[in-house]
Design a protein around this motif. Structure first.
Motif, short mmCIF file in Angstrom:
data_model
loop_
_atom_site.label_atom_id
_atom_site.label_comp_id
_atom_site.label_asym_id
_atom_site.label_seq_id
_atom_site.Cartn_x
_atom_site.Cartn_y
_atom_site.Cartn_z
N PHE A 1 41.02 77.29 91.12
CA PHE A 1 40.93 78.71 90.81
C PHE A 1 42.32 79.29 90.57
CE2 PHE A 1 41.16 83.16 92.05
CZ PHE A 1 40.17 83.71 91.25
N TYR A 2 42.44 80.14 89.54
CA TYR A 2 43.71 80.80 89.25
C TYR A 2 43.48 82.27 88.91
CZ TYR A 2 42.51 80.87 84.29
OH TYR A 2 41.89 81.12 83.09
N ALA B 1 58.11 87.17 89.15
CA ALA B 1 56.70 87.39 88.79
C ALA B 1 55.83 86.40 89.56
CB ALA B 1 56.50 87.22 87.29
N TYR B 2 54.59 86.81 89.83
CA TYR B 2 53.73 85.98 90.67
C TYR B 2 52.37 85.74 90.00
CZ TYR B 2 57.21 87.12 94.19
OH TYR B 2 58.39 87.26 94.86
N VAL B 3 51.92 84.50 90.08
CA VAL B 3 50.57 84.13 89.70
C VAL B 3 49.92 83.50 90.94
CG1 VAL B 3 51.19 83.74 87.29
CG2 VAL B 3 51.30 81.83 88.90
N THR B 4 48.62 83.25 90.87
CA THR B 4 47.93 82.59 91.97
C THR B 4 47.18 81.38 91.45
OG1 THR B 4 47.63 84.71 93.12
CG2 THR B 4 46.25 82.87 93.84
N LEU B 5 47.37 80.25 92.09
CA LEU B 5 46.52 79.08 91.88
C LEU B 5 46.28 78.46 93.24
CD1 LEU B 5 46.24 76.49 89.14
CD2 LEU B 5 46.61 75.64 91.46
N HIS B 6 45.00 78.38 93.61
CA HIS B 6 44.65 77.80 94.90
C HIS B 6 44.62 76.27 94.75
CE1 HIS B 6 44.21 81.64 96.60
NE2 HIS B 6 42.99 81.91 96.18
N MET C 1 56.28 82.44 90.24
CA MET C 1 55.94 81.75 91.48
C MET C 1 54.46 81.86 91.82
SD MET C 1 59.30 83.05 93.59
CE MET C 1 59.34 84.60 92.68
N ASN C 2 53.94 80.85 92.48
CA ASN C 2 52.55 80.82 92.91
C ASN C 2 52.45 81.39 94.33
OD1 ASN C 2 49.88 80.26 93.47
ND2 ASN C 2 50.09 78.04 93.40
N ASP C 3 51.77 82.53 94.47
CA ASP C 3 51.73 83.21 95.77
C ASP C 3 50.50 82.86 96.61
OD1 ASP C 3 49.71 84.61 94.51
OD2 ASP C 3 50.73 86.54 94.50
N THR C 4 49.90 81.70 96.33
CA THR C 4 48.78 81.26 97.15
C THR C 4 49.25 80.98 98.58
OG1 THR C 4 46.92 79.69 97.30
CG2 THR C 4 49.07 78.78 96.70
N ARG C 5 48.31 81.02 99.50
CA ARG C 5 48.61 80.75 100.91
C ARG C 5 47.69 79.64 101.40
NH1 ARG C 5 51.62 82.79 104.92
NH2 ARG C 5 50.81 82.71 107.05
N VAL C 6 48.26 78.69 102.14
CA VAL C 6 47.49 77.53 102.61
C VAL C 6 46.63 77.92 103.81
CG1 VAL C 6 47.59 75.14 103.39
CG2 VAL C 6 49.38 76.03 101.88
#
Length: 341
Positions: A228-229, A200-205, A58-63
């Motif tokens: 950005f990731y 599991a978590y990744v980040t992509l803004h 899952m992508n744990d970015t925040r808006v």
């Protein structure tokens, strides 16, 4: 391959304007990418469809509340800023409306002076660079004055900001939500963990480029926006272990998929990494790290529709979309979901 190959007809009334009261009550169209077989379920049924050995990424970015409404200093003319990328501590790349008022040196006031922005210059696509002036922490000021930057196809007012955030959102930086994750509740995630599903978590803004139309006839000539990731060592090691023991790697959303496919080697193995990705996934791309995908329904002729077509086959995807329209599924950000296996 032509952009027009990814067109489908969507009645306007099927575009979801508001989120459902219960995140997990969305409908779920299940598509077998090998056979094209379709089944209709409810999103909460995802617990029954995943099991021990599977890994949900899952992508744990925040808006960010990245839409600011203010006025030009001195004249009082109304102005809208949309924050895109932070370039320095107090400098941002932004979209400005109306742009003709935003010349270098122009200053704009928000919240009665709680925030002031000065235009430093113009860059690609007419975007501006702005320097902000304020007291305290920028994040606190933005949280007070900013609005959620909802997609242009959503015209209804959002009553609760958190409904445009995933329940696992953590790292501020997105201009749009990774919407496939909006269907998950904390209760649903606990049930999945209890079944032995690895989370599991990744980040992509996510940038606003995700909504930009493809303007070229030949898909191969389209230039993707860059985002950005980040993927941590723990996440990379976790996913690699799942793959080595033969488990499925299930990506939640196209953004998570883009991170995994950016980082993966030819064997689908991952490593800790941060950077900017402009990966463009379209048929006949061969996925290296993603086995299955949970996603929403995407705009006609969009890069997101092209990505899911690369995973499941264009014919299978368009047939599934046709059935979703016939069955009156809800489309786009606040709409229903699709599980491609």
């Amino acid at each position: 391959m032509k952009t027009s190959d990814f067109y489908y007809d969507l009645p306007q009334e099927l575009i979801a304007q508001t989120p459902l009261k219960d995140r997990a009550s969305s409908r779920l169209l299940c598509l077998d990418k090998h056979t094209g077989e379709i089944a209709h379920r409810t999103f909460s049924d995802i617990v029954d469809m995943l099991g021990e050995g599977d890994c949900l990424v899952m992508n744990d970015t925040r808006v960010l509340p990245a839409r600011l409404i203010g006025e030009k200093e001195g004249t009082g003319g109304k102005m809208e800023f949309l924050l895109l990328n932070r370039r320095a501590a107090d400098e941002w790349e932004i979209i400005v409306k109306p742009g003709k008022k935003a010349k270098p040196g122009a200053r704009f006031v928000f919240g009665g002076g709680k925030l002031v922005g000065e235009i430093l210059g113009t860059i690609n696509d007419g975007n501006r660079i702005v320097r902000f002036f304020y007291d305290g922490l920028f994040e606190h000021v933005l949280d007070e004055l900013g609005e959620m930057p909802l997609p242009p196809y959503i015209t209804a007012r959002l009553e609760d900001r958190e409904r445009y955030q995933t329940v696992y959102s953590k790292h501020n930086g997105s201009a749009a939500a990774p919407t496939a994750g909006l269907h998950f509740t904390e209760e649903l995630l606990k049930k999945l963990e209890k079944k032995g599903v690895t989370l599991a978590y990744v980040t992509l803004h996510v940038g606003l480029g995700t909504f930009r139309p493809v303007k070229v006839d030949d898909v191969a000539n389209h230039k993707m926006h860059s985002e950005f990731y980040a993927i941590s060592k723990d996440t990379a090691d976790t996913i690699n272990a799942v793959r080595k023991r033969g488990g499925r790697v299930i990506s939640v959303g196209t953004t998570s998929s883009r991170v995994l496919e950016t980082v993966a080697d030819e064997h689908g193995m991952l490593q800790e990494q941060t950077g900017w990705t402009d990966i463009f996934i379209y048929p006949p791309y061969r996925f290296k790290a993603v086995d299955a995908l949970i996603t929403n329904f995407h705009l006609p002729e969009s890069t997101l529709l092209m990505l899911v077509s690369a995973l499941a086959g264009k014919e299978n995807i368009l047939a599934a979309y046709h059935e979703a329209v016939e069955e009156k599924y809800r489309f786009f950000s606040f709409g229903d979901a699709m599980f491609i296996v």
